[in-house]
Design a protein around this motif. Sequence first.
Motif, PDB file in Angstrom:
ATOM      1  N   ALA A   1       0.831  -1.205   0.000  1.00 43.98           N
ATOM      2  CA  ALA A   1       0.000   0.000   0.000  1.00 43.98           C
ATOM      3  C   ALA A   1       0.864   1.253   0.000  1.00 43.98           C
ATOM      4  CB  ALA A   1      -0.926  -0.015   1.207  1.00 43.98           C
ATOM      5  N   ARG A   2       1.934   1.236   0.785  1.00 43.82           N
ATOM      6  CA  ARG A   2       2.836   2.395   0.857  1.00 43.82           C
ATOM      7  C   ARG A   2       3.448   2.682  -0.513  1.00 43.82           C
ATOM      8  NH1 ARG A   2       5.251   0.791   4.849  1.00 43.82           N
ATOM      9  NH2 ARG A   2       7.055  -0.292   3.999  1.00 43.82           N
ATOM     10  N   HIS A   3       3.948   1.649  -1.179  1.00 37.24           N
ATOM     11  CA  HIS A   3       4.550   1.853  -2.497  1.00 37.24           C
ATOM     12  C   HIS A   3       3.510   2.359  -3.501  1.00 37.24           C
ATOM     13  CE1 HIS A   3       8.722   0.668  -2.238  1.00 37.24           C
ATOM     14  NE2 HIS A   3       8.403  -0.376  -1.499  1.00 37.24           N
ATOM     15  N   ARG A   4       2.297   1.815  -3.435  1.00 35.35           N
ATOM     16  CA  ARG A   4       1.262   2.244  -4.383  1.00 35.35           C
ATOM     17  C   ARG A   4       0.886   3.708  -4.154  1.00 35.35           C
ATOM     18  NH1 ARG A   4      -3.813   2.532  -3.276  1.00 35.35           N
ATOM     19  NH2 ARG A   4      -3.667   1.039  -1.542  1.00 35.35           N
ATOM     20  N   LEU A   5       0.663   4.090  -2.900  1.00 35.82           N
ATOM     21  CA  LEU A   5       0.284   5.468  -2.606  1.00 35.82           C
ATOM     22  C   LEU A   5       1.395   6.445  -2.987  1.00 35.82           C
ATOM     23  CD1 LEU A   5      -1.382   4.819   0.858  1.00 35.82           C
ATOM     24  CD2 LEU A   5      -2.555   5.683  -1.176  1.00 35.82           C
ATOM     25  N   ILE A   6       2.628   6.099  -2.667  1.00 37.82           N
ATOM     26  CA  ILE A   6       3.757   6.969  -3.010  1.00 37.82           C
ATOM     27  C   ILE A   6       3.913   7.066  -4.524  1.00 37.82           C
ATOM     28  CG2 ILE A   6       6.283   7.099  -2.953  1.00 37.82           C
ATOM     29  CD1 ILE A   6       6.135   6.131  -0.049  1.00 37.82           C
ATOM     30  N   ALA A   7       3.773   5.951  -5.233  1.00 38.85           N
ATOM     31  CA  ALA A   7       3.904   5.967  -6.687  1.00 38.85           C
ATOM     32  C   ALA A   7       2.831   6.839  -7.323  1.00 38.85           C
ATOM     33  CB  ALA A   7       3.831   4.540  -7.231  1.00 38.85           C
ATOM     34  N   ASP A   8       1.586   6.688  -6.882  1.00 35.32           N
ATOM     35  CA  ASP A   8       0.499   7.504  -7.433  1.00 35.32           C
ATOM     36  C   ASP A   8       0.776   8.992  -7.217  1.00 35.32           C
ATOM     37  OD1 ASP A   8      -1.180   5.591  -8.558  1.00 35.32           O
ATOM     38  OD2 ASP A   8      -2.242   5.209  -6.682  1.00 35.32           O
ATOM     39  N   ALA A   9       1.178   9.349  -5.996  1.00 33.08           N
ATOM     40  CA  ALA A   9       1.415  10.764  -5.689  1.00 33.08           C
ATOM     41  C   ALA A   9       2.617  11.309  -6.450  1.00 33.08           C
ATOM     42  CB  ALA A   9       1.613  10.942  -4.187  1.00 33.08           C
ATOM     43  N   ALA A  10       3.687  10.517  -6.552  1.00 35.20           N
ATOM     44  CA  ALA A  10       4.885  10.973  -7.259  1.00 35.20           C
ATOM     45  C   ALA A  10       4.594  11.198  -8.742  1.00 35.20           C
ATOM     46  CB  ALA A  10       6.014   9.961  -7.078  1.00 35.20           C
TER      47      ALA A  10
END
Length: 433
Positions: A87-96
Motif C-alpha cells: 500500500a505504501r509503495h502504491r500510494l507513493i507511486a500515485d502521488a509521485a
Amino acid sequence: MHSDRPVALALSGGGDSVALLDVASGWARANGRSLLALTVDHGLNPDSARWTAFARDVAHAAGADWRGLSWRGPKPATGLPAAARAARHRLIADAAREQGARVVLFAHTADDVAEADLMRAEGSTLGRLRDWSPSPAWPAGRGLMLLRPMLDVGRGDLRAWLTERGADWIDDPANEDLRYARSRARRSLLPLGEGAPEGRMRVDCLSGEAVPGQPPLTLERQNDGFAAVRSSPLPLGEGALKLDRHVDAFTLAAVLVCAGGSDRPPRGDRLERLLARLRAGDVFTATLCGARIGAGPDQVLVTREAGEFARRPAPPLPLTPGEETVWDGRWAVTIAEPGWSVAAAAGRMAALSKADRARLNALPPAARGGWPVLIRNGGTAPVLAGTAAMTRSLVEERLALALDRMTHETELEPRAHGATPRNHLFSGADITE
C-alpha cells in the motif's frame, strides 16, 4: 541536464528518512530542484496522526514540499507488513507520478540490507534492495524509479549524525514487535553502524551537479553506473520477447513478469525448474506469471498467455476520454471519445476487419490473442486498439527498467508523440554473455 521535475522522497519521520531529507534538501537547493516529501499514514497506531504532523513539519523546515497520504479501508488479519508495504509503495507511486516526479528517494540502510538477507535465509520471499530499481507498485509505479542512496550507511551512524545536529525523529514501536519477521531479524543482528566507513549518497542517476554534504553522508557523483551484465531479451514485436536458453534467473523472472503483465515474481522453485528445462534444450510450452514460454528447437519466445483470457474471462474495461488507462498490466490506452472499452483479441479475432486481421497476422501466432482491441458502446465489432486510440506497449520499457538499462533520470522522460521510441534494451553497455 537540468530538470524541472521534482524529486520525491518517502518520509516516515524515522531517523533514516529524516537524515535522508536533510541531505537531499541540501542537494536539491544546490541543484535548483524541488523536493517533494511523501508521508503515508497506515492507520495502524494511535499516534500515527501525530507522526504524520511531525513529518510535515520537518519537511517544511527543510524547505521541501509535502503531501500526506492515507492507507484507508480494512486491514488484513495476516500478512500485515507485506500489505502495508504494498500500500505504501502504491500510494507513493500515485502521488509521485501525479506531481511529475520520475525518481523517489528511499532511506534504506545497510541494516535493512542485512535484515532482508537474514529473512530470505529463513525462507522469506522478500526481494533484494538495490540502489536503483523500478517501483514495485504496478501499474501505479510505471516509469518511476526508486533511488536508495544510503545502502552503504549504518543506521547507528545516521542516528549519531542526527544527534550531533540536534535533530529529532520518531521511533515506531512496531519495529520492536517480535510478531513480525523484520523485527526479529533486527533484534538478532548486531548494530552495523559501529566502526563503519563513511557512506556516500549516489546521485549519478539524477540530473545536475553534486555538492559536498556532511559526514557520514556526502553527495558525490559516481561514474560506475548501474548496468548489469546479463543475457538480453530480444523484442520481436510489441510484447513478444525472444530469449537465449542460457538466460540467468534474474532476467528470466523479469521477462515473465513483464510479458505477463503481472506484479508478482515467480516462486523460486518454479523458476529453477523452468531454467533447467531451457538449459537442457527441451522443446516445450509452459506458463508462469501470466506469460507463455514457447521453447522450440530454434528459439524461445515469451508472450502473454492468451488462454488466460478464456480461463479467467473479464468484461471489457471502460476507457475514460483523455485519461491513460492501463489494460492487463501491459498496455497504456488513451481514447479521445467516450463509449469505448478495451478487451483482449482472443476470442474476437474473427470479428476484426480484414485490414486489422492482416496487421495482427504480422505478429507471432502466440502473441496475437493478447493484443488489445477496442469495442464501442458494448458492440460486437472490435477494432485493433492502435487504430482507434493512442496505444503503447509497457512491456519493453518496464523490462528495460528492471534490467538496469535506464540508468539516469533523463532516460525516463517520455518521448513526444510521433517520435521514434528508444530501444533501451540495446542502449549503453554490452549485456550479452
